[in-house]
Design an enzyme around this catalytic site. Structure first.
Site, short mmCIF file in Angstrom:
data_model
loop_
_atom_site.label_atom_id
_atom_site.label_comp_id
_atom_site.label_asym_id
_atom_site.label_seq_id
_atom_site.Cartn_x
_atom_site.Cartn_y
_atom_site.Cartn_z
N LYS A 93 -77.06 2.34 -53.13
CA LYS A 93 -77.54 0.98 -53.31
C LYS A 93 -77.48 0.28 -51.96
O LYS A 93 -76.40 0.10 -51.38
CB LYS A 93 -76.67 0.27 -54.33
CG LYS A 93 -77.06 -1.18 -54.56
CD LYS A 93 -76.27 -1.76 -55.72
CE LYS A 93 -76.64 -3.21 -55.94
NZ LYS A 93 -75.87 -3.79 -57.05
N ARG A 95 -80.80 -12.56 -58.56
CA ARG A 95 -79.64 -13.46 -58.47
C ARG A 95 -79.96 -14.80 -59.11
O ARG A 95 -79.09 -15.43 -59.69
CB ARG A 95 -79.19 -13.59 -57.01
CG ARG A 95 -78.64 -12.24 -56.53
CD ARG A 95 -77.98 -12.25 -55.19
NE ARG A 95 -77.68 -10.87 -54.81
CZ ARG A 95 -77.62 -10.43 -53.56
NH1 ARG A 95 -77.81 -11.26 -52.56
NH2 ARG A 95 -77.35 -9.17 -53.31
N ARG A 115 -73.56 -8.88 -49.16
CA ARG A 115 -72.85 -7.72 -49.69
C ARG A 115 -72.84 -6.55 -48.69
O ARG A 115 -72.67 -5.41 -49.06
CB ARG A 115 -73.51 -7.24 -50.99
CG ARG A 115 -73.66 -8.29 -52.06
CD ARG A 115 -73.76 -7.64 -53.42
NE ARG A 115 -74.25 -8.50 -54.48
CZ ARG A 115 -73.60 -9.54 -55.00
NH1 ARG A 115 -72.40 -9.88 -54.53
NH2 ARG A 115 -74.13 -10.26 -55.97
N GLU A 175 -72.98 9.58 -50.14
CA GLU A 175 -72.62 8.72 -51.27
C GLU A 175 -72.92 9.41 -52.60
O GLU A 175 -72.12 9.37 -53.54
CB GLU A 175 -73.40 7.39 -51.20
CG GLU A 175 -72.88 6.39 -50.18
CD GLU A 175 -71.66 5.63 -50.68
OE1 GLU A 175 -71.11 5.98 -51.75
OE2 GLU A 175 -71.24 4.68 -49.99
N LYS A 178 -81.52 2.58 -55.06
CA LYS A 178 -81.97 1.20 -55.28
C LYS A 178 -82.01 0.46 -53.96
O LYS A 178 -81.05 0.57 -53.20
CB LYS A 178 -80.97 0.54 -56.24
CG LYS A 178 -81.21 -0.91 -56.52
CD LYS A 178 -80.12 -1.45 -57.40
CE LYS A 178 -80.31 -2.94 -57.49
NZ LYS A 178 -79.10 -3.63 -57.81
N SER A 195 -85.97 -6.53 -58.65
CA SER A 195 -86.58 -7.82 -58.94
C SER A 195 -87.57 -8.27 -57.86
O SER A 195 -88.65 -8.77 -58.17
CB SER A 195 -85.49 -8.87 -59.12
OG SER A 195 -84.66 -8.97 -57.97
N TYR A 251 -88.89 -3.75 -64.25
CA TYR A 251 -89.25 -4.93 -65.05
C TYR A 251 -90.66 -4.80 -65.62
O TYR A 251 -91.09 -5.62 -66.41
CB TYR A 251 -89.10 -6.20 -64.19
CG TYR A 251 -87.67 -6.36 -63.70
CD1 TYR A 251 -86.69 -6.89 -64.53
CD2 TYR A 251 -87.28 -5.91 -62.43
CE1 TYR A 251 -85.37 -6.99 -64.11
CE2 TYR A 251 -85.98 -6.00 -62.00
CZ TYR A 251 -85.02 -6.54 -62.85
OH TYR A 251 -83.71 -6.62 -62.43
C1 PBG Z 1 -75.07 -6.11 -59.46
C2 PBG Z 1 -76.54 -5.82 -59.52
C3 PBG Z 1 -77.55 -6.42 -58.76
C4 PBG Z 1 -78.75 -5.87 -59.19
C5 PBG Z 1 -78.45 -4.95 -60.19
N1 PBG Z 1 -77.06 -4.94 -60.38
C6 PBG Z 1 -77.45 -7.52 -57.75
C7 PBG Z 1 -76.84 -7.30 -56.44
O1 PBG Z 1 -76.38 -6.22 -56.07
O2 PBG Z 1 -76.80 -8.28 -55.71
C8 PBG Z 1 -80.10 -6.21 -58.65
C9 PBG Z 1 -81.26 -5.86 -59.49
C10 PBG Z 1 -82.55 -6.44 -59.06
O3 PBG Z 1 -82.72 -7.08 -58.01
O4 PBG Z 1 -83.50 -6.26 -59.84
N2 PBG Z 1 -74.57 -6.48 -60.73
#
Ligand code: PBG
Length: 326
Positions: free
Chosen positions: A196, A206, A219, A235, A250, A276, A315
Site C-alpha cells: 500500500k 478520507r 502516512r 512486503e 493499492k 477513490s 467503486y
Molecule cells: C485505511 C484505508 C484507506 C483506504 C482504504 N483503507 C485510507 C488511507 O490509507 O488513508 C483508501 C481507499 C480509497 O482511497 O479508495 N483504513
C-alpha cells in the site's frame, strides 16, 4: 507482394476478438467497497465519490442484496462512527458500527457473498492515524498490533469471512493470524493490504469516512514510498510468510508494474484496489463530457486484471456488473 504477418486478421470482428482475448473480466472478480455510517436515519451522499453514500444499516443490506443479484464477488465494509477517540476503540468494540452491520449482513446473506471488513484504526481515531500514538506523537507499531488483533476478533465474531488489515504496521498479518487461530477462527481469511503506497489518490476516501490526519500529517512513515518497486516483493513475501491468504496492491493504475512483479513472484491470489481518487478522476472528467466514463472504467479495470490481479476492489463494481450483463 512480400508476405506480411497480419495480426489484424484476428481483429476483424467482435466474435474473433472475443475468441482470442487474453483477459476476461466478470462481476465475480470484483469487490465493492461500501460505507456504513453509525446512527444515520438516511443514506448520506458522498460528494467526492458520486454515486456512493454512507449507508444506513438498512440501505447497506439492500445494496448488498443488489450486488449479490448482479453477481459481484464480494463486499468490503468501512465504518463511519459517531465518536472517535485516541485509541480508535470503535474498531474493536463489539457494538461498533461495522461489527453491528456485519452481524446483520451475515444473518441475512450468510455465505452467498464474501463478507469482508477493512481492518484499521484510522476511521476511529481522533487524530486520524492508522495506529495509536506514543508519547512523541509517532505511531507505535507494536502497541497498534494488539488493537488490530482485537479488531480482527470482533470482526470475525460478527461474521466476517475475511479481514483486510490496511494499516501497514509491520507484523500485522502475523498478529492477526495468531489471534484468530487462538480463538478458533481458523477459517477466517486474511486479505493483506501488503503493498500500500502513500498515495495522493486516497483524498476522496478520507472525505467519505470523515478522516482528517492531525496537524496536516501524512502516512509516509508507514505506507510505502512510490519511488520503490523492489520493496513491494519484500512486503508481499513477509505477509505470505505471516499467513496472508490474498495479497493486495493499492492503488492500481499507477502500480501495474508492481502487480505484474507480484503475479510472477507469488503463488497466492492477488488483489488490486482501484481507489477513490482513481474513481473520482474518471467520474469528474466524464461529467464534463471529456471522456466516456463507462468505457474508461472498463478499460482501466480490465488493465488491472491484465497486469495480474485476480480480483479488483472498485467503486465501479455495481456499474461494471450491470454493464457486463448487457
Ligand atoms: C485505511 C484505508 C484507506 C483506504 C482504504 N483503507 C485510507 C488511507 O490509507 O488513508 C483508501 C481507499 C480509497 O482511497 O479508495 N483504513
Amino acid at each position: 507482394m512480400f508476405p506480411v504477418d497480419r495480426p489484424r486478421r484476428l481483429r476483424r470482428s467482435g466474435a474473433l476478438r472475443r475468441l482470442v482475448a487474453e483477459t476476461s473480466l466478470a462481476p465475480d472478480d470484483l469487490i465493492a467497497p461500501l460505507f456504513v455510517g453509525e446512527g444515520l436515519s438516511e443514506p448520506h451522499p458522498i460528494a467526492s465519490l458520486p454515486g456512493h453514500v454512507q449507508h444506513t444499516r438498512a440501505s447497506l443490506r439492500a445494496e448488498v442484496g443488489a450486488l449479490i443479484e448482479r453477481g459481484v464477488g464480494g463486499v468490503i465494509l468501512f465504518g463511519v462512527p459517531v465518536n472517535k477517540d485516541e485509541v480508535g476503540s470503535g474498531a474493536y468494540d463489539p457494538a461498533g458500527i461495522v461489527q453491528v452491520a456485519l452481524r446483520e449482513l451475515a444473518e441475512e446473506f450468510g455465505d452467498t457473498t464474501v463478507l469482508m471488513a477493512d481492518l484499521c484504526l484510522d476511521e476511529y481515531t481522533s487524530h486520524g492515524h492508522c495506529g495509536v500514538l506514543d508519547a512523541r506523537g509517532v505511531v507505535d507499531n507494536d502497541a497498534t498490533l494488539e488493537l488490530y488483533a482485537r479488531a480482527a476478533l470482533a470482526q470475525a465474531e460478527a461474521g466476517a469471512a475475511l479481514v483486510a488489515p490496511s494499516g501497514m504496521m509491520d507484523g500485522q498479518v502475523g498478529a492477526i493470524r495468531t489471534a484468530l487461530d487462538e480463538a478458533g477462527f481458523l477459517d477466517v481469511a486474511i486479505m493483506a493490504y501488503s503493498v500500500k503506497y502513500a498515495s495522493a489518490l486516497y483524498g476522496p476516501f478520507r472525505e467519505a469516512v470523515n478522516v482528517e490526519i492531525a496537524g496536516g500529517g501524512d502516512r509516509r512513515g508507514y505506507q510505502m514510498d512510490y519511488r520503490n518497486r523492489r520493496e513491494a516483493l519484500r512486503e508481499a513475501r513477509l505477509d505470505v510468510e505471516e499467513g496472508a491468504d490474498i495479497i493486495m496492491v493499492k492503488p492500481a493504475m499507477t502500480y501495474l508494474d508492481v502487480l505484474s512483479d507480484l503475479a510472477a513472484g507469488l503463488d497466492v491470489p492477488l488483489a488490486a484496489y482501484h481507489v477513490s481518487g482513481e474513481y473520482a478522476m474518471i467520474k469528474a472528467a466524464a461529467e464534463r463530457g471529456w471522456i466516456d466514463g463507462p468505457a474508461v472504467a472498463l478499460e482501466q479495470i480490465t488493465a488491472v486484471r491484465r497486469a495480474g490481479a485476480d480480483v479488483v476492489l472498485t467503486y465501479f463494481a455495481r456499474e461494471l456488473a450491470e454493464e457486463l450483463a448487457r
